[in-house]
Design a protein around this motif. Sequence first.
Motif, short mmCIF file in Angstrom:
data_model
loop_
_atom_site.label_atom_id
_atom_site.label_comp_id
_atom_site.label_asym_id
_atom_site.label_seq_id
_atom_site.Cartn_x
_atom_site.Cartn_y
_atom_site.Cartn_z
N HIS A 134 36.65 37.39 38.98
CA HIS A 134 37.25 36.13 39.42
C HIS A 134 37.21 35.06 38.32
CE1 HIS A 134 36.66 38.08 43.35
NE2 HIS A 134 37.76 37.39 43.67
N GLY A 135 36.92 35.47 37.08
CA GLY A 135 36.99 34.55 35.95
C GLY A 135 35.70 33.89 35.53
N ALA A 156 35.47 42.22 29.76
CA ALA A 156 36.37 41.79 30.84
C ALA A 156 36.47 40.27 30.88
CB ALA A 156 35.89 42.34 32.17
N TYR A 157 35.33 39.60 30.75
CA TYR A 157 35.35 38.13 30.76
C TYR A 157 36.13 37.58 29.57
CZ TYR A 157 34.08 33.30 30.22
OH TYR A 157 34.15 31.94 30.03
N ALA A 198 38.44 38.93 27.85
CA ALA A 198 39.88 39.23 27.96
C ALA A 198 40.60 38.29 28.93
CB ALA A 198 40.08 40.68 28.40
N SER A 199 39.85 37.72 29.89
CA SER A 199 40.50 36.90 30.92
C SER A 199 40.16 35.41 30.84
CB SER A 199 40.11 37.41 32.31
OG SER A 199 38.73 37.14 32.55
N LYS A 200 39.28 35.01 29.94
CA LYS A 200 38.78 33.63 29.98
C LYS A 200 39.84 32.56 29.72
CE LYS A 200 36.89 33.03 25.32
NZ LYS A 200 35.64 32.82 24.59
N GLU A 238 42.46 32.26 31.13
CA GLU A 238 43.09 31.95 32.40
C GLU A 238 42.20 31.09 33.31
OE1 GLU A 238 44.13 35.77 34.04
OE2 GLU A 238 44.88 36.42 32.09
N ASN A 239 40.93 30.89 32.94
CA ASN A 239 40.06 30.10 33.81
C ASN A 239 40.05 28.63 33.41
OD1 ASN A 239 37.96 29.49 31.92
ND2 ASN A 239 36.99 31.47 32.29
#
Length: 197
Positions: free
Chosen positions: A28-29, A184-185, A187-189, A191-192
């Motif tokens: 969930h970011g 994973a974090y 790669a997506s951070k 977007e948070n």
Amino acid sequence: MTDISLIDRLLDVIEHDIVPKTADGVAHGNKLFGAAILRKDDRSLVLAETNNETENPLWHGEVHCLKRFYEMPRAERVDTKDAIFLATHEPCSLCLSAITWTGFDNFYYLFSHEDSRDSFAIPHDLKILKEVFTLDPGGYNAENAYWKSFSIRRLARSLPEVERQRLEERIGKISARYDELSSAYQASKAENDIPLN
């Protein structure tokens, strides 16, 4: 003398109680920091939590755990002097203060500030200690009038070879899981909405 059964119990809690919550949080970011509170007498788990900075940037793993702890009915909470505080990562200055203000006389952690910076690409703990408090890495008192802190890795390294090797292998497996969560974090951070992501 290092209590081997305590180290095993703390690693159990990280592996089976914190990591699953953290995996969900990362999905969930959120960052990969988590914490737990255990009873000193029987080492039973009171509560495990994880970082929830996507809700509030102050909800670091430790602070979010303390928030949830104080939301529990008083009868279900243990007195903090009778509790063990466990952090997956060495607490930052915010979390050190929160642990102190809530009356814990101890905390244990698995990954150091340097690990957070070097292995997990989250350098803010060390940067804040240096920039805000003008402290070098590790520049807080690990044992003071309020609490004593313990590095689980250092405790494991102090054991006789057979136990040390067994625990280091176990820590290695947990570290590999955190490497996955970190990837994973990272790669997506983007977007948070975490200010210091």
